[in-house]
Design an enzyme around this catalytic site. Sequence first.
Site: not given
Length: 123
Positions: A25, A27, A55, A58
Amino acid sequence: MIVKDNKIISYAYNTREHDQIATHHAEIKAIEKANKKLKSWRLDGCDLYVTKEPCPMCAGAIVNARIKNVFFAVKDVENGGITRFNISNSTMNHTTNAVWLNEYEDENKNIIQTFFKEKRKKH
């Protein structure tokens, strides 16, 4: 994008589909780059700017990295981890301030949806 002392120190984008790695991801990748740049797992004094609410995975990484503030433009009602776990009032030894830029929620959501519709047309 991660910012420290008003300077961008790292940025990334989601490569989960391309790399076929669940943790890729934006992040997480930006946090890893910032860790390397600062030579520390602690990102004290850093702020994270993202388009969509991170999410749960993260959100945990954000708190564990000691990021001071996370700014997000669109709330993720189904999968968001920032508001779900209330990271601003965490029982962990560090809290992160969550700033939802809700004044522009509809405009931001529209921009993101249009971007991904166009991206899907190309594939």
